[in-house]
Design a protein around this motif. Structure first.
Motif, PDB file in Angstrom:
ATOM      1  N   ASP A 139       0.885  -1.079   0.208  1.00 54.65           N
ATOM      2  CA  ASP A 139       0.134  -0.321   0.125  1.00 54.65           C
ATOM      3  C   ASP A 139       0.690   1.099   0.280  1.00 54.65           C
ATOM      4  O   ASP A 139       0.529   2.187  -0.094  1.00 54.65           O
ATOM      5  N   TYR A 140       1.445   1.413   0.473  1.00 56.85           N
ATOM      6  CA  TYR A 140       2.712   2.169   0.446  1.00 56.85           C
ATOM      7  C   TYR A 140       4.608   1.616   0.300  1.00 56.85           C
ATOM      8  O   TYR A 140       4.703   0.869   0.999  1.00 56.85           O
ATOM      9  N   ARG A 141       5.183   2.663   0.073  1.00 56.65           N
ATOM     10  CA  ARG A 141       6.697   2.480  -0.046  1.00 56.65           C
ATOM     11  C   ARG A 141       7.500   3.045  -0.389  1.00 56.65           C
ATOM     12  O   ARG A 141       7.489   4.563   0.017  1.00 56.65           O
ATOM     13  N   ASP A 173       7.458   6.215  -2.862  1.00 53.77           N
ATOM     14  CA  ASP A 173       6.240   7.227  -2.037  1.00 53.77           C
ATOM     15  C   ASP A 173       7.240   8.087  -1.101  1.00 53.77           C
ATOM     16  O   ASP A 173       7.018   9.579  -1.163  1.00 53.77           O
ATOM     17  N   GLU A 209       4.049   5.271   8.879  1.00 57.28           N
ATOM     18  CA  GLU A 209       2.786   5.256   7.723  1.00 57.28           C
ATOM     19  C   GLU A 209       1.493   4.889   8.413  1.00 57.28           C
ATOM     20  O   GLU A 209       0.504   4.501   7.576  1.00 57.28           O
ATOM     21  N   LYS A 269      -0.605   5.476  10.290  1.00 60.19           N
ATOM     22  CA  LYS A 269      -1.908   6.787   9.414  1.00 60.19           C
ATOM     23  C   LYS A 269      -2.616   6.093   8.731  1.00 60.19           C
ATOM     24  O   LYS A 269      -4.021   6.568   8.789  1.00 60.19           O
ATOM     25  N   MET A 270      -2.566   4.432   8.442  1.00 62.51           N
ATOM     26  CA  MET A 270      -3.032   4.013   7.814  1.00 62.51           C
ATOM     27  C   MET A 270      -4.478   3.275   9.145  1.00 62.51           C
ATOM     28  O   MET A 270      -5.206   3.659   8.632  1.00 62.51           O
ATOM     29  N   VAL A 272      -7.961   5.196   9.828  1.00 61.45           N
ATOM     30  CA  VAL A 272      -8.769   4.818   9.394  1.00 61.45           C
ATOM     31  C   VAL A 272      -9.716   3.705   9.741  1.00 61.45           C
ATOM     32  O   VAL A 272      -8.470   2.335  10.169  1.00 61.45           O
ATOM     33  N   PRO A 273     -10.867   3.083   9.782  1.00 63.15           N
ATOM     34  CA  PRO A 273     -11.236   1.896  10.447  1.00 63.15           C
ATOM     35  C   PRO A 273     -11.157   0.981   9.704  1.00 63.15           C
ATOM     36  O   PRO A 273     -11.018   0.989   8.373  1.00 63.15           O
ATOM     37  N   ALA A 290     -12.846  -0.161   6.284  1.00 62.59           N
ATOM     38  CA  ALA A 290     -13.747   0.622   5.320  1.00 62.59           C
ATOM     39  C   ALA A 290     -12.605   1.074   4.176  1.00 62.59           C
ATOM     40  O   ALA A 290     -12.256   0.837   3.177  1.00 62.59           O
ATOM     41  N   ARG A 291     -11.617   0.836   4.988  1.00 60.64           N
ATOM     42  CA  ARG A 291      -9.685   1.005   4.408  1.00 60.64           C
ATOM     43  C   ARG A 291     -10.089  -0.314   3.408  1.00 60.64           C
ATOM     44  O   ARG A 291     -10.170  -0.044   1.999  1.00 60.64           O
TER      45      ARG A 291
END
Lengths: 253, 253, 253
Positions: C114-116, C174, C189, C192-193, C196-197, C200-201
């Motif tokens: 999801d993130y790099r 990123d 990071e 941050k994710m 969010v519930p 929902a993510r």
């Protein structure tokens, strides 16, 4: 069409004065030339450029679309489709050396190549709506693939002509090159592509672009019908007549 | 809804205090107003803005989703779908003049227009996940078409609210405009779109967006079922209850 | 594979000297480890990094593809597919902490997260064509989703290896993070994710990525056949032999 080969690179110089506009005969010649290079096993790459000053190609010849014979209009459109299929799906590496303005069909030819270099102080774009006509879905797919949905949609709606600098900024072209170096740089860029085994590059290119070419193949007849029906409408013909009249006045003025 | 026409441009000012939240009645009014302008042959463009200070639209009214009557909830969602279909597929040129915050549905309304100008120092984004709900696939398609897959996926997952500057940098909006000039600039931008023959702009827009609107048409009932089933879950209702409680405390605090 | 958990975050450190190349056994271990974390209800996120210096992962083990046993080759490819399905479709939040070079399969693992975040002075890219092989369509979809069609097509054709700076500039990664801070930033990071519930993510991520995973599921056998047929070609085997010979010489040289 001035076509010659330098070792494994074919060079196609558009040379139909005054502005390299693409009529049925020239499109047919273009397609034969590209197909010949495509089938030449010693040919690994093709550079497309203009032999004329200040213009890469003015695009499709509007005279083919004004008061047309329907049979010829269908043949004309079939050749336009074929040119895109040949170029966008080409197995050889392709570089557009854009050494002049490239509106409409001239832009499409550029976007169908693998790499685009452009001389400064010219303009490029799919400006069909400015003439009161509409770029078909495969023109739209090609520019969307190049600069993304949002910028493509906006450019298509406005019929926007990008300056060389603007084209570079949004990714419509890849590099700005002084006109006297454009062929040398085209050859350098070709070498970068030749560093990869041809078959691996070809399969990869095909994997990216095939779905878009398949879409036109699947809808080809409907796309031709659509074009013919649109162009032969009274309102479109009238608008085109006015546009041609204004061109004549500009020339004689 | 304050709706008026200035020559060929319709202006819609959202005016439902305190925050232009979109409930069933207001969505219905919004849809009727946009459909009326759409069917008015003298209308070539629509500007959507807010009549309230500091808020463009707070988006969908959360009270419609809390302890809902299922029939009304279905009607509500049908109107939300219709608003997007009307705006994203609009034949008239549309400009969002975003003169305040634009979360969730307020962002969707903006993204569905042809051009977005925004006043500085506000925020915009599809922040649904922050509220424990999920933007449906057509919200997702709309933001992906605007800023690309990667940025859209990330923004949707985090429910990210962009500042005006961030929104400009990533292409979520097109131009930053001081609030006192926002209507003037909206008119200027409209003129740029009017420079192109309407039918050519419309066919082009339709060609780009139709596939996405068709997708919702094809899945419309399933999308409504999906929304209703999701929203009426105990866990979602409980989370929404807590959120509303926290809002009340903030107001009274 | 060094796998451990820090509260709700699983950390997977690739630890197969000398270069974390992915052979059948290591892919199987990778898949079991990720599936275990995925099914651990207390696990909300996974960080993937390398336990070795200077290399994140060299990608697929070329020895699996040279003079292969066909049955084993099929199993190998099935595990590669499964790794992508597991990572790209993961329900937990994933961060790639790229603390070394990440060619080919090493790049794919990164792109599936999801993130790099990446340490400076390394390289990353899908360089398959450089080795005379071809990244399959789902590698192509994954990089296209990350950096857009045009940049992806170009990078895939050239087998381009991006420096850390180039990767950041085009959105392939990123964030650039000094190597000694890479795990700390990965945790930041992740937080941050986690704001969010999870559900929902997850639904949002699934909505964005599901169509691409479904495509591989639908074509999985054909994709394996395609890979096996391609790799076992005489010409590919010969080229691979030469490549391995050159590697040996480099090591002994």
């Amino acid at each position: 069409m001035l076509t010659f080969k330098e070792s494994c690179i074919g060079v196609m110089k558009l040379s139909k004065p005054p502005v390299n506009s693409l009529n049925l005969e020239y499109l047919t010649e273009f397609n034969i030339a590209i197909e010949k290079l495509e089938n030449d096993k010693s040919c690994r790459g093709v550079i497309i450029t203009s032999a004329l000053p200040k213009i890469f190609s003015a695009g499709l010849d509007i005279l083919e679309m004004y008061q047309p014979n329907t049979d010829r209009l269908r043949q004309f459109w079939t050749q336009v489709q074929q040119l895109w299929i040949n170029l966008y799906g080409s197995q050889v590496a392709t570089v557009a050396a854009i050494n002049g303005h490239a509106p409409a069909g001239g832009c499409l030819v550029s976007l169908s190549c693998d790499y685009r270099i452009m001389a400064p102080n010219y303009t490029i774009g799919l400006n069909e709506t400015q003439l009161g006509i509409v770029a078909p879905f495969w023109f739209s797919d090609t520019i969307t693939n190049t600069i993304g949905f949002r910028k493509a949609e906006r450019a298509l709606q406005l019929g926007y002509m990008f300056t060389t600098d603007e084209a570079k900024a949004c990714g419509l072209i890849d590099k700005i090159v002084p006109p006297d170096q454009i062929m040398a740089v085209a050859h350098e860029e070709m070498k970068k592509m030749f560093a990869v085994p041809d078959f691996a590059r070809q399969i990869t290119k095909n994997q990216c672009r095939k779905q878009f070419i398949d879409k036109l193949h699947a809808k080809r007849d409907a796309d031709t019908d659509n074009f013919v029906n649109f162009i032969t409408k009274d309102s479109i013909q009238k608008a085109m007549g006015k546009y041609l009249e204004s061109l004549k006045k500009r020339k004689s003025g």
